[in-house]
Write an enzyme that holds these catalytic residues in place. Structure first.
Site, PDB file in Angstrom:
ATOM      1  N   ALA A 100      -0.256 -12.771  -3.805  1.00 32.32           N
ATOM      2  CA  ALA A 100       0.309 -12.785  -5.148  1.00 32.32           C
ATOM      3  C   ALA A 100       0.291 -14.212  -5.683  1.00 32.32           C
ATOM      4  CB  ALA A 100       1.739 -12.253  -5.110  1.00 32.32           C
ATOM      5  N   GLY A 144      -0.161  -9.589  -1.085  1.00 29.29           N
ATOM      6  CA  GLY A 144      -0.459  -8.626  -2.128  1.00 29.29           C
ATOM      7  C   GLY A 144      -1.885  -8.135  -2.085  1.00 29.29           C
ATOM      8  N   GLU A 161      -1.810  -5.360   0.379  1.00 31.18           N
ATOM      9  CA  GLU A 161      -1.067  -4.251  -0.223  1.00 31.18           C
ATOM     10  C   GLU A 161      -1.923  -3.530  -1.267  1.00 31.18           C
ATOM     11  OE1 GLU A 161       3.596  -5.389   0.018  1.00 31.18           O
ATOM     12  OE2 GLU A 161       2.359  -6.765  -1.147  1.00 31.18           O
ATOM     13  N   GLU A 192       4.117 -12.929   4.188  1.00 35.17           N
ATOM     14  CA  GLU A 192       5.243 -13.280   3.312  1.00 35.17           C
ATOM     15  C   GLU A 192       6.437 -13.850   4.060  1.00 35.17           C
ATOM     16  OE1 GLU A 192       2.954 -10.121   1.013  1.00 35.17           O
ATOM     17  OE2 GLU A 192       3.420 -10.567   3.102  1.00 35.17           O
TER      18      GLU A 192
END
Length: 688
Positions: free
Chosen positions: A63, A102, A105, A125
């Protein structure tokens, strides 16, 4: 579609390409067109399958963490993944480089994942004090199982494509043109027909998980986390995937993420993330770098051997120099032994070990360093000895070779001034063991050439080090502040604290060990030798050394070590010695609180950091935090001493330092002007 997302229809297979250099982060300007492209393709009858790929050197590597803590702009990643799961036609993530956070994901939102053989996949993370917030903790267990997911998420360590394939995370691994392979894979899958089950609806990966075994593993991981909140939250989120319906587990993940992202710990860890990147930046980014192919290391002892291994591990040819054949062969033998240990642990192959050993060339003749582009001396910490070494290098090193000293304390300007090429001289302060420890203090002398400095900063990155550029002073940044932190240790003992009490305050704070445990581990004789060289004394530590108590290596130091034990036990003899020394000095023992120990150790640490900033020994407060988090064990959940000072309250620190200064008259407690300014303005800059 946009500059960051494009779509090509290749005979019915749509290729959606994300192009957001350098790492294809999922910023809002990527998410918005990506969502629109996927919605359009979902409803496009001419499209039978969708491949999500990325331009550049990597798949989505995470992200955009600069957006954390700010209002979320829709669509967010969760919305994109949820929409992906409504697509009835097969979706395939084509992963090259890294699929992290991300990015992974997003890939888990697809029906299938294919990868380049060199790809790495993970959810890191936790290293930012967070957990995956886009469904990673709920979807990953459904494809790799709860135990594997727990390990991946709590450690944050990526895995390779082949391991991911074996675990079920990746459906195929390819060599060559990945997108072509992915398109063919998608076309064949579409030809076979569905239905295509989204990851959210799969339960085969969960199986009959033994919750008791899972909880035991999670509890063990929590103990290792030493007070960090994120690993515990990660484990809870994975457990929720086992015990709650999908949507409830997803909501619980988001609630845990929201709590963590607002926490001081995550703020601290994100601060360090950016600080490490900032520390590696130099003014004048276009400064040319000198060519570096061969590295010379003088001294084959523990430090020299470790430095040589660090460069060999980075792919450099290394000439290792010693005074005679015996210490040279001993050093080369230790290097081979270290690599053999790595092979036995499975972290290195036998072939890789042979390749690395082939990069070493041993010598006892300084002339063999003549073709080296960088030469690092790691000899005894004595100015006369180091000047002698540099004098020899001045005579034989080729023009433009960078000459570095691994000194921990000595004046590099004095060393540089002793030879004819001071512009080529700088400090490379490695931390032991040098092939393992990440921190590298790069010491810029007064006359160090900009291209020499730029070259070693780049080399540090190439050998996997976290580099911080510092100026010349006694002890540079780390050891100078360490002296300030330890300046009251003996006084605290004499006044009534015990070694184990002080060490417990440190470990409760989050340090891996306390100062007396660390002293015993490193060897008390090292500090004793340094003190004698500088005409200093430490009554208790010196007495222990005079008694032959050097720490773990002698079985006795501040603690008593039973045969083979690494953990020490409180020693009544040491406590009796402390009481006797206190009586000799007329000091009456009293109760000392944990708060006082913090005030007399960590507050001076911060104060010295402020002085270092005032003197421009460090460029940024965050550079100091990087030094202490990577080289001295400062708890990452507190962000380093200067960041922690902001949490603790600079005004409080100044007030207590002032109190101790008035009480003791010791300079270590005299508040630095910059610390006072920080208390008033909230800024570490000399001029707010």
């Amino acid at each position: 579609m946009s500059n960051s997302v494009s779509v090509v229809n290749e005979n019915g297979v749509a290729i959606v390409t994300i192009d957001n250099p350098p790492v294809n982060a999922l910023s809002f300007h990527v998410r918005e067109p990506l969502m629109q492209a996927l919605v359009d393709l979902r409803d496009d009858a001419s499209v039978s399958a969708i491949v999500i790929a990325c331009a550049g050197r990597t798949f989505v590597a995470g992200a955009d963490i600069t957006e954390f803590g700010k209002p979320v702009q829709q669509p967010d990643l969760r919305a994109i993944v949820a929409m992906l799961e409504t697509i009835a036609k097969p979706t395939v993530a084509a992963i090259h480089g890294t699929a992290l956070g991300g990015g992974l994901e997003l890939a888990l939102g697809c029906h299938f994942r294919v990868a380049d053989a060199g790809a790495r996949l993970g959810l890191p993370e936790v290293k930012l004090g967070l957990l995956p917030g886009g469904g990673g903790t709920v979807r990953l267990p459904r494809v790799v199982g709860a135990a594997k997911a727990l390990k991946m998420i709590v450690s944050g360590t990526p895995i390779g494509a082949n391991e991911a394939h074996e675990a079920g995370l990746v459906d195929a691994v390819f060599e060559g043109d990945l997108v072509t392979h992915a398109v063919n894979f998608a076309r064949e899958i579409a030809r076979k027909g569905g239905p295509f089950t989204p990851v959210r609806d799969r339960n085969d990966g969960l199986g009959e998980t033994d919750l008791a075994a899972f909880d035991a593993e999670a509890a063990d991981l929590a103990r290792k986390a030493r007070g960090l909140e994120a690993p515990v939250a990660c484990a809870q989120a994975v457990r929720n995937a086992l015990t709650l319906p999908f949507d409830e587990a997803l909501a619980a993940e988001r609630a845990l993420f929201a709590k963590l992202v607002a926490s001081d710990q995550s703020r601290a860890q994100r601060h360090l993330f950016f600080a490490e990147r900032e520390a590696a930046k130099l003014p004048g980014k276009d400064t040319p770098k000198r060519r570096t192919a061969r590295v010379g290391v003088i001294g084959a002892g523990t430090m020299g051997g470790g430095i040589a291994m660090a460069f060999a591990n980075g792919g450099f040819s290394v000439t290792l120099l010693e005074t005679s054949a015996e210490p040279l062969q001993r050093g080369l033998g230790m290097i081979e032994k270290n690599y053999a240990v790595s092979v036995s642990r499975g972290s290195l192959t036998e072939d890789a070990k042979r390749q690395r050993l082939a990069q070493f060339e041993g010598s006892t003749d300084y002339a063999d360093l003549a073709d080296c582009d960088l030469i690092i001396e790691a000899v005894f910490e004595d100015m006369a000895v180091k000047k002698q070494v540099f004098g020899k290098l001045d005579a034989i090193a080729k023009p433009g070779a960078i000459l570095a000293t691994n000194t921990s304390y000595l004046d590099i300007n004095e060393i540089a001034g002793s030879i004819s090429r001071p512009q080529d001289v700088l400090g490379l302060h490695f931390f032991s063991p040098a092939n393992v420890m990440k921190l590298l203090e790069i010491v810029r002398a007064d006359r160090t050439a900009p291209d020499a400095l730029a070259t070693v900063v780049d080399l540090a990155r190439r050998i996997g080090k976290v580099a911080v550029v510092v100026g010349v002073c006694h002890g540079f940044v780390g050891n100078r502040m360490l002296a300030a932190r330890g300046s009251e240790s003996e006084a605290l003992l004499l006044e009534g604290a015990t070694p184990s009490q002080i060490d417990k305050v440190f470990t409760d704070f989050g340090w891996p060990m306390g100062p007396f445990q660390m002293g015993d581990l490193a060897g008390l004789d090292i500090g004793w030798r340094n003190r004698k060289a500088r005409g200093l004394t430490a009554v208790i530590a010196d007495t222990l050394c005079e008694l032959g108590r050097f720490g773990q290596k002698t079985g006795r130091g501040f603690y008593l070590y039973e045969a083979g034990a690494r953990a020490g036990l409180p020693d009544p003899e040491v406590e009796a010695l402390i009481r006797d020394k206190a009586a000799e000095k007329g000091v009456a023992p009293r109760a000392i609180s944990a708060e006082e120990i913090i005030e007399r150790t960590l507050y001076p640490l911060v104060n010295e950091g402020a002085k270092i900033l005032e003197e421009k020994i460090a460029v940024r407060a965050s550079d100091i935090d990087v030094v202490w988090a990577n080289g001295y064990g400062f708890p990452i959940g507190k962000g380093g001493p200067m960041f922690w000072a902001g949490l603790e309250g600079p005004a409080k620190i100044v007030e207590r330092l002032d109190q101790w200064h008035q009480r003791t008259g010791k300079d270590v407690f005299k508040p630095a002007p910059l610390l006072k300014r920080m208390a008033e303005t909230g800024s570490w800059k000399a001029e707010a």
